[in-house]
Structure formats: structure tokens, C-alpha cells
Scaffold this motif. Structure first.
Motif: not given
Lengths: 646, 262
Positions: A140-141, A623, B145, B147, B191-192, B195, B199-200, B203
Motif C-alpha cells: 500500500r502506498g 518532530r 486499507f 487500518e 496534527t497527527e 497527517e 496519507r489515506f 493512498d
């Protein structure tokens, strides 16, 4: 028949002997997929030959990065069958930590579970000159990535099949070249101090250890286990790989790290390992849910848990109990223990281990009284796990049992525990100095733990030898002993005690967000963050009471009465492995904490009532940020020693 | 990262105007989206972003202008037809069935793909059973996919906001859309979580080749994620171009990035 002295040889044998028995299972797409030993051997063969086709040579290192996945376990066997050495690394390590291992071990090939791990490796790839190929499991990705040095597990297997079409015996020929004295694996220990060290274990180390322990515990080929601890940890490698290959039992992999508890219930393992923290968390969850249950259920629960507490462990140990007690226990099993064990996924457990940290006596007895055979052991990476194991029927919460089969244990004059066994590691990789410091020429290994044998011949470990210190009065000071006593309270997650070369003891406390959060919810106390909850006066009071309770216990101990805690504070943040404050196996890194929070320690040893602190924190993605807080410091009462000092 | 390749224009909005009584929501807006593209619509509150999405998936009917999707021009369309043509969306305020599990919510996204009528399904026998199993398998791939295996059986009402957003994305994906409309997929996230969501989205775009039109307030996210950005202000198209072009556009800076609108 050739001797089965390496894991690949064992695999070939298992594929014949247990061809149709299940070897691995993994939950994917909501369904348990399974592979028999014959299928596993075929998968390993194709992957190994793929590696061979890509130029993998004897002695090459294959780093393995990811959660517990069948394919990652197969890659361990694949590398070993080519005379290579697998190097599993902690999957939650940040890129820099990973770089150290990849570089130090001189890794040429990496297998990574998914995009997240591939990204980490790519980030540091330039700094690892030997690194050539990265193989990934989950595609994936990764489609859009530059595939010059990337290949998927499946394409590697395809190349393996091409090679096999030309040389059908390629895999078997490679396996035949291996010997028991070859290096089988390098496991990097997270290390409470300094850089990680790569412990080199040979095939022989692990095969002999596995054979001995399997015989000792009577493990069979029909055991069921769930592999959910990090693959880089020696325990997982021995329990989920070495023992599984030797005994021929089935290892299941959870669907994801978040589903472990559900998967545990579905698999119903017969052989189970968990560090004390997990047993503790399971128990906390049970208690929280019981408090929300209906009155009648609560009553039933508490009544039968009382019965279990009185007779459960004795029944498990095979001692004599009265007929009524046995009848009541049977009834309790029907109403409470059985369903409870089922919910926890522990109904079928024949053997469970806990190790790594001290387990609270109440927690330990809770599980044993339910009829779950939890035992403690003393283990180390350098020993291929086993140093001591408790024998069935001789299980105590405060000892780790007598020496394991084939292991000799002795206590140095300094109080340090030493051992010698067939499982003793060959060396620390590329670190002869550390090897010489730890292992004597005649094969004895320093554990670094201080302890003694009790009257029954069971080992009792008190602390890390280097951590045991003295108060200015000259009395013994054992930080871990005090910390463990504190951590047995459900609302205290972590404690760090100071006192060496000081005239009294002080502590830092981390509260348990889950337990205290639940308590706050029930008492209508609002909070926005860990920091806010930790500073709440009611929380301070709760911790205060627990510390005085510990002081009362310490006052009754002839050796440790002067270690009573005089002052404490609750930290404004949780101690984190990402910040370097805990090891990846969640042990406190004393020195680093002492260094980082020097100001707070000074404040504890002054008469200040508050102390301001700024702390740098690292987020999961690496970070950094800053948090600051104004911490309260409290005094606690100490008690007159009740036992005569000797 | 490899060069991004786009196909033909798959969605074209021509001179669309929409008003509610005297209030003009959209005025003569035109833009297009190519196949496989991630397209962002930004603008201050009340600029007409959500109205634009509602027009695209047929919930609002514009007074003027045409929408061309996969070569078919239309003025009026019902939401049902939009869904049948391969448009799926998520909402600014999560619109899930709170009492149903994650799995069931995502299964509802397969509704249009089910052939058997409700009587067959109620009987859950023979072909209906086989059909449900096929759909379940597809949904399990989405769960994997995104998760979200651990919350498969959890009622969505009990989930934190960030996860609910993910379930909603899952339901939209269950329809196997060609065009995915995301209305503020990252609103209210830390923020997390942002992110993760980014990403999803990348993808989905990468692995399924889905074309995506999204509305988002977080500028850094928009600039990182999208191939082209359309800027709306008071219902008018202010600018349209790559993130760099838009970032340098004077009108945009004045109207949006520079000025405080909330």
C-alpha cells in the motif's frame, strides 16, 4: 538422518513430519488465514531463493522491521537458510535509532512491513553505505516509489521460483552448508544506558535452550500462541520462533497492534507470555468494567473472587483443601472465573510466563487464583532468555524460581547474580570490550542484577546491581524496590526514586491516565490533558496516601526502613520512550531522567513548594515541541521502623 | 516520488450560478478536474465551497450553467443518479449511522451495488448470502486499507471524531467511486490525525486511481496534497492553478490568506 542443529534444518523436518499441521495464522480481512508447516517451508524456500538470486551471500545481514507478521518470521528462516543473519529491529524506533542498528550491523538487505517502515529506512539509507535492497510486505502506498532498490515480498518470491525452476535443489544445498555453531541471530538490546549492543546468538544456543525449556514445561506440538511482542525482543524470538520450530506448534499473528485483545480471545492460546504491565492493564480493565456492572453481578464477582483468593492458588498448586472450598471454587468457576477467563482470552492457557519487571503480588495472585498457571522467570537476551524458571507448584510472587534446566547460577560477593548455560551468547557484535566485561573466559555471564537465594533455593532479585546505592546514613537504597511498591497502585503508572548519596528518598510520579481518567470521570472531575489531571489536588491527595502506605510497609522492613519517602512530585508529562526516558521495553532510564530533570530533583531536596519546568518533547513523527509547567512538591509522613534493624 | 500522470478531464463545471432567494451562493463558476487528480477548493467561510460540492453531486440544482461528468453534460441531476454514476462524498458534519457499527456503516456504502432486493436479503439465503459475502470481502479490504480493524464492531457513536471521519471515508470508498468529494476531511483534527488522513487521501488517489475534489481550511495540508487549487470568494472564482501559482496570486492573498475572515 542429519542432526537438526539449525532452524532451517528443523523447518525442513517439520514440513515432513507435521506437513498438514498449522504452523502460522494471521488475521487478514477479518478472517484467520493459515499456513501448514509444508506451506511455510515452501514460502520460505521461494523467498530464500529470491534473496539468493538478488545476491544474498553467507554472512549477510537481513534487517527485519515491522509488527509480527508471518512473512517477517519466514524471512528470519529464509536468511538463516542462506547462512545469513537476521537482525530484527524495534518497529517503533525512530529513524535515527534504526540507522544506528542498520549501520552497526552492516545490513545489506532490509525487509520492512509497510510504507511507514520503508520511509524510515529510506530516510537514513544514505548514511548506511552497505545497504542495498529494501523489500516490503504490504504494497500500500508504495506504487509511486522509485523501485531501483525496492522490491515487494511477492516479486522476490517470483525471482525465487525462477531460480528454483533452474536449480530445484538450491535451497536444500544452502541449508546443508549450515552448522549449529553458525550465528543464528543478532538481537539489539535496548539498553538502559548508552548505545544498544548487538547480542549474537548461535543456532546451537537457541536450539538447545528451546529443547531444554520445552522438555521442562512439557510443551507439545498442539500448543497455540499469539505473537504480539516486538520481534526484536529475545522473548518473542524464543517463544514464537525457536520453541515453535523445535516443538512444532502454531504461532498466530494479530490483525493489528490495536486488535491484540480481540485476537487473543479468538485464538485462545495455551501458551502465553505477557510482561507485568499487560497483566496489570487487563486487570485494571476488568475492575473498571465490574464497577460499571449491575449490583448483583458485582456482588457475585466479589464473593467468588474472595473464594478464589482464599483457595484458588492452593488448588492450582495441588495442595489439600476442604470439600466445601473445592465445591465453592467449582461453582465460582461456573459463574465467574470461567466467563472472566474467556473474556480475557485465557481460558485455555496451560502455561503463562511473566518477566522483565516485578509483578505486583495482588495482580499475580489474581490470575493464579483464577486457575491460570502464570509463572515468573528471570531472563536475558544474553542467555537466550532462560536463567531461572519457577517450577509448577512452587510459584511465589516475590521470587523468580530456581535455575532453569541446564543453567548454573551463582551469587558474587558483591551480590551480583551470575550464570552459565548452553544458551549463553557468543559475543556482542563488533564490541569485544563489552563482551569481555560481561562474559568471563570460562563462560560465566554478569547479569547486572543484585539478588540472593532464599531458603527454598529460589532466586530473589532486588534491583539492578549498579542502581543499588546508599543513603548518607549508610543504609541500603534500592530505587527499583521502592518504585515497584508504588507502581503496584493502579493509579501510579511509573515512579522514579532518588536517594543515592542523599539523606532521604524522594520520588517522581507518573499517574496512569486510563485508571485516573476513569476515576475522574466517575467523580465528575473535568480535565483537558494529562498535565491538568496530574496537577489536580484530589489526584495529589490520592498519590500522597499511597506513598504513606508504602512508607508504612517500608517501616516494617529491617533493611529498608530508612528509605521512606519524604517528598514527591507528579510529573507534568508521561515518561516516553520517544523522549529517551524509557527504553523501548518501557524500563526507566534513570540517568537520563536524572539529567533532564536535574532542576526538579534539586527542588525536591530543597524546601521549595513549587518548581517551574520546561521540557522538550518528541512527537511520534519525530518532530519536537516544548511543554512547560509549574509543579507542586509535597511532603509526606514517615513512620518509626517497626522491625529491629540488624 | 514519480511524476504524476493525469488523464482526460473527467469533471467540468461551466458557468455555474446558484442562488437561494436573494442570496447568491455561486456566480459563474467554471473549473475542471482531470482524471486521477487531487483538486482542492478553498475559500473563506461562506465562499460557496460546500455549495459547489452539493451542486456536483446533485443535491443542489444550479439556476445556470452545466456540469459535465464523464462526458455527459447535465443541468439537473438527482443525488441518486450522481451516486450511480460513480460520485461519492463525505460531509463536513459527519453523517454516519451512530448506533451502527463501523462495519455496518461501511456496508451501507455498498447499497447501490447490491442486486438482490430486500426480501432476498431478509431471507439471507442462497444468492443473497453469496452476494453479501462478496460485499463483505470488499468492505474488509477497505477496513484493512484504512487500518480500522480494531473498531470493526464498535458502534461509530462511541468513536472519537478523527476515527469517525475515517469511517465516513470508508463508506464513500465502499461505493468504488470514480470521483470522491471530501468536505473538510480534516476539520477538528490534531496534527497527527491530519497527517494520517492526508496519507489515506494520497493512498486512495494512488492505489485506486480515484479522482478527488476536496474542501479544506488547513492551508499547509491543501498546498501539500493537491495538484491544483480553485479559490472561491463570495461565490466567485478568484483564482485557479497549481498551489504555487495560487500562493503567489495577489487577489488570493488579499481576499483570503492575508485577511482575517472568521
Amino acid at each position: 538422518m542429519t542432526e537438526l542443529d539449525t532452524f532451517p534444518k528443523l523447518l525442513v523436518d517439520r514440513a515432513k513430519r507435521y506437513a498438514d499441521r498449522q504452523a502460522n495464522r494471521e488475521k487478514e480481512f477479518g478472517i484467520w488465514q493459515s499456513w501448514t508447516w509444508a506451506q511455510v517451508a515452501a514460502e520460505v524456500e521461494q523467498f530464500a531463493c529470491g534473496l539468493l538470486a538478488m545476491g544474498f551471500e553467507r554472512g549477510d545481514k537481513l534487517a527485519i522491521i515491522g509488527d509480527n507478521r508471518p512473512r517477517l518470521y519466514w524471512s528470519v528462516a529464509a536468511a538463516q537458510s542462506l547462512g545469513g543473519v537476521p537482525v530484527p529491529t524495534y518497529q517503533d524506533a525512530v529513524a535515527e535509532e534504526m540507522q544506528y542498528v542498520l549501520e552497526h550491523a552492516g545490513v545489506r538487505f532490509v525487509i520492512a512491513e509497510n510504507q511507514e517502515q520503508v520511509d524510515k529506512v529510506l530516510e537514513v539509507a544514505d548514511r548506511c553505505p552497505l545497504l542495498e535492497q529494501i523489500i516490503y510486505d504490504d504494497t500500500r502506498g508504495l506504487r509511486g516509489y522509485d523501485h531501483q532498490r525496492l522490491s515487494s515480498f511477492v516479486t522476490v518470491q517470483e525471482r525465487g521460483r525462477e531460480l528454483l525452476a533452474k536449480k530445484p535443489q538450491a535451497w536444500h544445498e544452502e541449508i546443508a552448508k549450515g552448522k549449529g555453531s553458525d550465528d543464528g541471530i543478532i538481537l539489539y538490546t535496548s539498553g538502559t544506558t548508552g548505545k544498544p549492543k548487538g547480542v549474537v546468538l548461535t543456532h546451537e544456543n537457541m536450539v538447545v535452550t528451546a529443547v531444554n525449556s520445552i522438555e521442562f514445561e512439557g510443551l507439545r506440538e498442539d500448543e497455540e500462541t499469539l505473537a504480539y511482542m516486538p520481534m526484536a525482543w529475545v522473548g518473542d524470538h524464543i517463544f514464537s520462533y525457536a520453541q515453535a520450530y523445535v516443538a512444532g506448534f502454531c504461532v498466530s499473528c494479530p490483525e493489528s497492534t490495536d486488535t491484540v485483545m480481540t485476537d487473543l480471545r479468538e485464538i485462545g492460546p495455551t501458551y502465553f507470555f505477557a510482561p507485568p504491565a499487560i497483566f496489570e492493564r487487563l486487570l485494571t480493565n476488568v475492575m473498571i468494567r465490574i464497577e460499571d456492572a449491575a449490583r448483583l453481578k458485582q456482588k457475585l464477582f466479589h464473593y467468588f473472587m474472595g473464594v478464589a483468593k482464599r483457595v484458588g492458588t492452593r488448588i492450582l498448586d495441588g495442595e489439600q483443601t476442604s470439600f466445601t472450598d473445592r465445591l465453592l471454587y467449582r461453582l465460582g468457576d461456573l459463574c465467574v472465573y470461567g466467563p472472566l477467563k474467556n473474556t480475557l482470552g485465557l481460558s485455555r492457557v496451560r502455561l503463562a510466563y511473566t518477566a522483565g519487571e516485578a509483578i505486583g503480588p495482588e495482580i499475580f495472585d489474581f490470575y493464579r487464583s483464577l486457575g491460570i498457571n502464570v509463572k515468573q522467570l528471570l531472563g536475558q537476551t544474553e542467555a537466550s532468555v532462560f536463567i531461572t524458571i519457577q517450577r509448577d507448584g512452587e510459584v511465589r510472587s516475590d521470587t523468580v524460581g530456581p535455575p532453569a534446566p541446564g543453567v548454573e547460577v551463582r551469587i558474587e560477593d558483591s551480590g551480583e547474580v551470575m550464570y552459565r548455560s548452553p544458551g549463553v551468547f557468543r559475543e556482542y557484535y563488533k564490541n569485544p570490550q563489552a563482551t569481555a566485561e560481561t562474559k568471563t573466559p570460562d563462560g560465566w555471564v554478569h547479569t547486572g542484577d543484585a539478588g540472593f537465594f532464599d531458603d527454598e533455593g529460589h532466586l530473589r532479585v532486588i534491583d539492578r546491581a549498579k542502581d543499588v546505592g546508599k543513603l548518607t546514613s549508610g543504609a541500603m537504597f534500592s530505587p527499583k524496590y521502592i518504585e515497584n511498591k508504588l507502581k503496584f497502585f493502579p493509579h501510579i503508572k511509573e515512579a522514579v526514586a532518588f536517594g543515592n548519596d542523599r539523606d532521604h528518598t524522594t520520588v517522581f510520579i507518573n499517574i496512569d491516565l486510563e485508571a485516573v481518567g476513569n476515576w475522574a470521570e466517575r467523580h465528575g472531575i473535568p480535565y483537558g490533558s494529562y498535565q491538568e489531571l496530574a496537577a489536580h489536588p484530589e489526584v495529589y491527595k490520592m498519590v500522597h496516601d499511597s506513598i504513606e502506605q508504602v512508607n508504612r510497609d517500608l517501616a516494617a522492613d529491617s533493611h529498608l526502613a530508612s528509605s521512606q519517602i519524604k517528598r514527591f512530585l507528579i510529573l507534568h508529562k508521561q515518561l516516553e520512550a520517544d523522549d529517551g526516558e524509557l527504553t523501548r521495553t518501557l524500563k526507566v532510564r534513570r540517568r537520563i531522567i536524572a539529567d533532564r530533570y536535574r532542576m526538579l530533583i534539586d527542588a525536591l531536596y530543597s524546601d521549595q513548594e513549587r518548581c517551574h519546568v520546561d521540557t522538550e518533547v518528541t512527537f511520534e513523527d519525530g518532530r519536537k515541541g516544548k511543554i512547560s509547567a509549574d509543579l507542586q512538591i509535597r511532603d509526606t509522613q514517615t513512620f518509626q521502623p517497626t522491625a529491629a534493624a540488624n | 516520488m514519480a511524476e504524476r500522470n493525469f488523464g482526460e478531464v473527467v469533471l467540468k463545471v461551466d458557468n455555474v450560478s446558484l442562488s437561494f432567494g436573494g442570496v447568491t451562493a455561486l456566480e459563474n463558476v467554471s473549473f475542471d478536474t482531470r482524471e486521477h487528480e487531487i483538486r482542492a477548493i478553498i475559500g473563506p467561510n461562506g465562499a460557496g465551497k460546500s455549495s459547489m460540492l452539493n451542486v456536483i453531486n446533485g443535491f443542489y440544482h444550479p439556476q445556470d450553467g452545466t456540469i459535465t461528468f464523464k462526458g455527459q453534460a447535465r443541468k439537473q441531476m438527482r443525488t441518486h443518479d450522481a451516486a450511480a454514476q460513480g460520485i461519492a462524498r463525505t460531509f463536513q458534519n459527519i453523517a454516519l449511522f451512530k448506533g451502527m457499527t463501523t462495519l455496518d456503516n461501511i456496508m451501507t456504502g455498498r447499497n447501490l451495488k447490491m442486486r438482490r432486493n430486500f426480501l432476498w436479503q431478509a431471507l439471507y439465503w442462497g444468492p443473497a448470502q453469496r452476494e453479501e459475502m462478496e460485499h463483505r470481502e470488499f468492505v474488509e479490504h477497505i477496513i484493512d486499507f484504512l487500518e480500522i480493524q480494531a473498531i470493526r464492531k464498535t458502534p461509530v457513536g462511541r468513536l472519537p471524531y478523527g476515527l469517525q471521519k475515517r469511517v465516513e471515508l470508508g463508506r464513500a470508498l465502499a461505493a468504488e467511486p470514480d470521483l470522491l468529494l471530501l468536505d473538510e476531511p480534516m476539520a477538528g483534527m490534531n496534527t497527527e490525525e491530519k497527517e494520517d488522513m492526508s496519507r489515506f487521501i494520497i493512498d486512495v488517489n494512488d492505489d485506486f486511481g480515484t479522482t478527488i475534489v476536496l474542501i479544506e481550511h488547513d492551508m499547509s495540508v491543501v498546498m501539500d496534497l493537491s495538484d491544483r487549487v480553485a479559490v472561491l470568494d463570495y461565490g466567485k472564482l478568484l483564482a485557479d492553478g497549481t498551489p504555487d501559482e495560487v500562493r503567489g496570486n495577489k487577489a488570493v492573498i488579499d481576499a483570503y490568506l492575508g485577511a482575517v475572515h472568521d
